[in-house]
Design a protein around this motif. Structure first.
Motif, PDB file in Angstrom:
ATOM      1  N   LEU A  27      42.567 -42.608 -44.328  1.00  0.00           N
ATOM      2  CA  LEU A  27      43.027 -42.896 -45.692  1.00  0.00           C
ATOM      3  C   LEU A  27      43.806 -44.206 -45.731  1.00  0.00           C
ATOM      4  CD1 LEU A  27      43.492 -42.043 -48.606  1.00  0.00           C
ATOM      5  CD2 LEU A  27      45.138 -40.358 -47.814  1.00  0.00           C
ATOM      6  N   ASP A  28      44.456 -44.540 -44.619  1.00  0.00           N
ATOM      7  CA  ASP A  28      45.238 -45.774 -44.523  1.00  0.00           C
ATOM      8  C   ASP A  28      44.352 -46.990 -44.248  1.00  0.00           C
ATOM      9  OD1 ASP A  28      47.808 -47.123 -44.398  1.00  0.00           O
ATOM     10  OD2 ASP A  28      47.530 -47.259 -42.220  1.00  0.00           O
ATOM     11  N   THR A  29      43.053 -46.759 -44.140  1.00  0.00           N
ATOM     12  CA  THR A  29      42.078 -47.831 -43.886  1.00  0.00           C
ATOM     13  C   THR A  29      41.740 -48.536 -45.199  1.00  0.00           C
ATOM     14  OG1 THR A  29      41.199 -46.586 -42.022  1.00  0.00           O
ATOM     15  CG2 THR A  29      39.696 -48.184 -43.033  1.00  0.00           C
TER      16      THR A  29
ATOM     17  N   PHE B 269      37.276 -41.322 -46.754  1.00  0.00           N
ATOM     18  CA  PHE B 269      37.544 -39.907 -47.007  1.00  0.00           C
ATOM     19  C   PHE B 269      36.447 -39.095 -46.338  1.00  0.00           C
ATOM     20  CE2 PHE B 269      39.173 -42.169 -50.719  1.00  0.00           C
ATOM     21  CZ  PHE B 269      40.447 -41.667 -50.821  1.00  0.00           C
TER      22      PHE B 269
ATOM     23  N   HIS C 216      42.867 -38.030 -40.117  1.00  0.00           N
ATOM     24  CA  HIS C 216      42.399 -38.274 -41.485  1.00  0.00           C
ATOM     25  C   HIS C 216      43.394 -39.120 -42.275  1.00  0.00           C
ATOM     26  CE1 HIS C 216      38.717 -36.008 -41.141  1.00  0.00           C
ATOM     27  NE2 HIS C 216      39.389 -35.236 -40.308  1.00  0.00           N
ATOM     28  N   ALA C 217      44.672 -39.049 -41.896  1.00  0.00           N
ATOM     29  CA  ALA C 217      45.676 -39.921 -42.523  1.00  0.00           C
ATOM     30  C   ALA C 217      45.365 -41.384 -42.214  1.00  0.00           C
ATOM     31  CB  ALA C 217      47.080 -39.550 -42.050  1.00  0.00           C
ATOM     32  N   THR C 218      44.976 -41.687 -40.969  1.00  0.00           N
ATOM     33  CA  THR C 218      44.663 -43.084 -40.639  1.00  0.00           C
ATOM     34  C   THR C 218      43.355 -43.525 -41.312  1.00  0.00           C
ATOM     35  OG1 THR C 218      43.539 -42.525 -38.575  1.00  0.00           O
ATOM     36  CG2 THR C 218      45.890 -42.999 -38.425  1.00  0.00           C
TER      37      THR C 218
ATOM     38  N   GLU D 160      29.012 -40.629 -46.091  1.00  0.00           N
ATOM     39  CA  GLU D 160      28.958 -41.970 -46.671  1.00  0.00           C
ATOM     40  C   GLU D 160      29.297 -43.027 -45.627  1.00  0.00           C
ATOM     41  OE1 GLU D 160      31.403 -42.158 -50.226  1.00  0.00           O
ATOM     42  OE2 GLU D 160      30.671 -40.183 -50.779  1.00  0.00           O
TER      43      GLU D 160
ATOM     44  N   PRO E 121      38.645 -50.580 -47.189  1.00  0.00           N
ATOM     45  CA  PRO E 121      38.846 -49.510 -48.185  1.00  0.00           C
ATOM     46  C   PRO E 121      39.005 -48.149 -47.520  1.00  0.00           C
ATOM     47  CG  PRO E 121      36.534 -50.188 -48.138  1.00  0.00           C
ATOM     48  CD  PRO E 121      37.264 -51.123 -47.240  1.00  0.00           C
ATOM     49  N   PRO E 122      39.711 -47.232 -48.185  1.00  0.00           N
ATOM     50  CA  PRO E 122      40.008 -45.938 -47.573  1.00  0.00           C
ATOM     51  C   PRO E 122      38.757 -45.127 -47.261  1.00  0.00           C
ATOM     52  CG  PRO E 122      40.480 -45.861 -49.914  1.00  0.00           C
ATOM     53  CD  PRO E 122      40.197 -47.298 -49.586  1.00  0.00           C
TER      54      PRO E 122
END
Lengths: 346, 346
Positions: A201-203, A208, A197-199, A141, A205-206
């Motif tokens: 998710l911290d974006t 994934f 991947h944590a960063t 995506e 919009p997140p």
């Protein structure tokens, strides 16, 4: 392929072209002629594209290497071609070389010192086995380039990661590779994949890239490692749901492959030769020839007594591999392009 | 319930007990007698337990409040009971009060100044609608208390979050609540939920509370907000896969509920009165009485032309709610326990 990225690479290589003599025909192309010549590029890959498996990195590394070879381009400093490949796709700079490669961030605003260098050649750690679990070959995506740009702008954790965590890990990782210290290599690989991947998710919009299947693959490795007390295998996820898994040698790779096949069996009507592709030696070592052999696999000890879903067909396929060489020019006979038409054959 | 946590709360309240006169019988319990008396505790909740919906917070807040009421315990400073509830379950300190509550981290090693305080009462922002999407009522793999302890030990990003990100956000959030500024409230709520889960992922081994359904719920909100240009709704995920969604008023809540029901329809044989529970006013406003009404919902504009999976039964159920009051003593007639047996009735 975005036209601008492609043109950037072409221009940079053209400006470094030299006089080239064609071995077969004796035809000479003078270096000043390259700017007036058109290049017909036809590319074929056998890898899921835009699924987060560095397909654009492989593609741009190939393009830059092939153009440089064609035009007799010369680097003015070691690694210059990697800075050109980087213009096409960031991680393409790494894909020019084989073995273990690091991407030096660099300090210059123009990126001229952001280059890749080889740490060790592929034979330095030839026991290492790589198994890629292709979760999905659907297009992502979020493209990794656009995703990274949004993360840089919006993630409060990314800057901390880049400044305080990664530089230290780079030093530790290089040392682990030099020493072939699998335990440290595994610990750093998994931790850094998770932190990347944590960063995401911290974006905002997140973003994934991983999904529930990716999480189950992580669970497979973490549970096994915890049960053994020392890292048996490592995982890393690039900008997509597919896992790149590492084992230190053939014996452990066999156990890893058995675990993957136990938890992620192929669909009942699958062709097993298409379910596990690449280097077949680990499959042979594991004694697996048919779907029946997979269904007969015993429950791995760390999963005994646990009711786990074994959903058939949750993985697309597996690729078994080992550390490889960098870009090379193949013999004509190995060409994937039809010499008569210039288009992909087969 | 872990025995030690329970005993801590009981001891602390006991030591603050006073002389209590029973209104009905005139019976007096002297404050020094409480330490010799046994307490029969029977608890019943109507919420998924250990699914990451603050069930232990609600339980311990209830326990501490009920014991304090029973024993006539007095606080020596405002918020002291919240520090006692915190011994049972961290976030229980917040659950004692209604409306909007903040948990002040505190500085003391013994936690004595780690207390909760009410920002505003529930009527301050009574237009706010809360919809909880219960993804799964299965017990979590990782308890939130154990998870947080592992994160503190192993996540390089958590310390940065706690020191540099959260304190600033707390100030901004309090201001947004005071002003009933939904756009800022939504932005902070979503970003902070994502960052909490980012630090869970940065933990070794990584902790995953959210799953693919959680991700789809985030996608629902993010896509809608992006399409409208301003935040319509907000989401937050506690230590589990279930979403707590916010809308600024009934009208927007109706659109939110319609979107949730469109993307997450109940199973065809579901009882709709059990699929959407709690405050029924938003369902009425949305004109939804039957499964047919849900199936007739038009595609939300931001999803038009996109092939989206509408997997029936992916959500367990929905709870519609609004900001509520804190702990209160109910009339005897509202008791969930049978007066004769002292055990849960119904």
């Amino acid at each position: 392929m975005e036209s601008k990225r492609y043109k950037n690479c072409l221009q940079q290589i053209r400006s470094r072209a030299t006089d080239v003599v064609d071995e077969k025909t004796g035809l000479v192309v003078k270096k000043e002629s390259w700017k007036d010549l058109y290049v017909h590029v036809a590319s074929k890959n056998n890898f899921p594209t835009a699924a987060g498996l560095a397909s654009s990195a492989a593609g741009f590394a190939c393009l830059v290497y092939a153009l440089a070879h064609l035009m007799g381009a010369k680097e003015s400093y070691e690694g210059e071609f990697s800075t050109i490949a980087r213009l096409g796709s960031g991680s393409a700079c790494r894909s020019l070389y084989g073995g273990f490669v690091k991407w030096n961030m660099g300090k210059e605003d123009d990126g001229s010192d952001s280059i890749a260098t080889q740490i060790v050649k592929k034979d330095h750690w030839k026991d290492l086995v790589i198994i890629i679990a292709v979760v999905s070959s659907r297009q992502k995506e979020t493209s990794s380039t656009a995703g990274m740009q949004t993360s840089v702008k919006t993630s409060p954790l990314l800057q901390h990661r880049a400044q305080s965590v990664v530089p230290k890990r780079m030093v530790e990782m290089e040392e682990a590779i030099m020493k072939r210290d699998f335990a440290t290599f595994a610990k750093l690989t998994c931790a850094d994949s998770n932190q990347f991947h944590a960063t995401c998710l911290d974006t905002s919009p997140p973003i994934f890239y991983m999904n529930d299947t990716s999480r189950r693959l992580i669970g497979l490795v973490e549970k096994w490692n915890a049960s053994e007390g020392t890292p048996q295998a490592a995982y890393t996820f690039d900008a997509g749901p597919n896992a790149v898994l590492f084992a230190p040698d053939d014996k452990v790779a066999r156990s890893l492959l058995q675990r993957i096949l136990y938890l992620f069996p192929p669909a009942s009507d699958a062709d097993i030769s298409r379910y596990v592709v690449g280097d077949q030696s680990i499959m042979e070592l594991a004694g697996i020839k048919t779907i029946d052999d997979i269904e007969a696999l015993p429950t791995p000890s760390e999963w005994s007594g646990i009711d786990i879903p074994r959903t058939k067909g949750e993985l697309g396929y597996l690729i078994c591999s080992r550390p490889g060489q960098g870009a090379i020019v193949l013999e004509d006979s190995a060409a994937l392009l039809d010499d008569a038409t210039g288009f992909p054959g087969q």
